[in-house]
Scaffold this active site. Sequence first.
Site, PDB file in Angstrom:
ATOM      1  N   PRO A 141       0.824  -1.213   0.000  1.00  0.00           N
ATOM      2  CG  PRO A 141      -0.799  -1.590   1.613  1.00  0.00           C
ATOM      3  CD  PRO A 141       0.547  -2.068   1.159  1.00  0.00           C
ATOM      4  CG  HIS A 142       2.241   2.875  -3.082  1.00  0.00           C
ATOM      5  ND1 HIS A 142       2.286   1.521  -3.341  1.00  0.00           N
ATOM      6  CD2 HIS A 142       1.981   3.471  -4.270  1.00  0.00           C
ATOM      7  CE1 HIS A 142       2.070   1.310  -4.635  1.00  0.00           C
ATOM      8  NE2 HIS A 142       1.874   2.480  -5.218  1.00  0.00           N
ATOM      9  CB  VAL A 143      -0.223   8.175  -0.819  1.00  0.00           C
ATOM     10  CG1 VAL A 143      -0.594   7.916   0.635  1.00  0.00           C
ATOM     11  CG2 VAL A 143       1.188   8.735  -0.913  1.00  0.00           C
TER      12      VAL A 143
END
Length: 236
Positions: free
Chosen positions: A135-137
């Site tokens: 997960p990452h922005v």
Amino acid sequence: MELTINDIVKIFAVPEDTVNNWIEKKDMPCIKANEQYRFNYIELLDWALQKKIQLTPEVLSLGDRENYEVSVLYQAIKNGRIHYDVPGDNREEVLKSIVDILPLPSKLNRKSLWQMLIAREKMMATALGNGIAIPHVRNPVVLNIEQPSISLCFLKKTVDFKAIDGKPVFILFILLSPSVKSHLTLLSRLAYCLQSTKLQGYLQAKATQEEILAEIRILESKLSSVPDENGKKGDR
């Protein structure tokens, strides 16, 4: 960072015909402008990991290697720490639990970070298969942090992250970066290291922090001898 067909051939060490086949049959993310294909570096790495396409060390030559130490991935994981038995019954709950325990600067709004991670998952799942997700922005610049970090989280129980192989996730690497360049560097190094059978074994076994970090350091030391796009090798 936008890449061309020639860049893709270099990264994957395959002929151009193979790249064209991936575009047609494996949903390789790209856009076509003026009869030329263009590829987004981050989307490409996500796709390669999901499709289990072999990456060569050349993937690092397109990142900003020269401004980073040999052990940048190792240090980022030390910054973010390794967390065990993170609770949650679904994707939203798991990410909320993780955001609550991340070692973040006080000025960073945890609720906003959680919302950005959820938004990214809804736009495109970050699950790679084999029980792993990253997960990452979408835009790291908005985080306004000074040091990159990767928090490795082992979940208390498996959770559906919409993985391409249909398997639930129990290993998450939460990637937070102060800039697009550092994001590319960390993601490319992590993508390359995750191809290691030995590292995968440690992750599946929920090995100790010492074992995991030691293997990351070994893998990164091998990358330091890879020539960059100017023909220079990284310093050991």
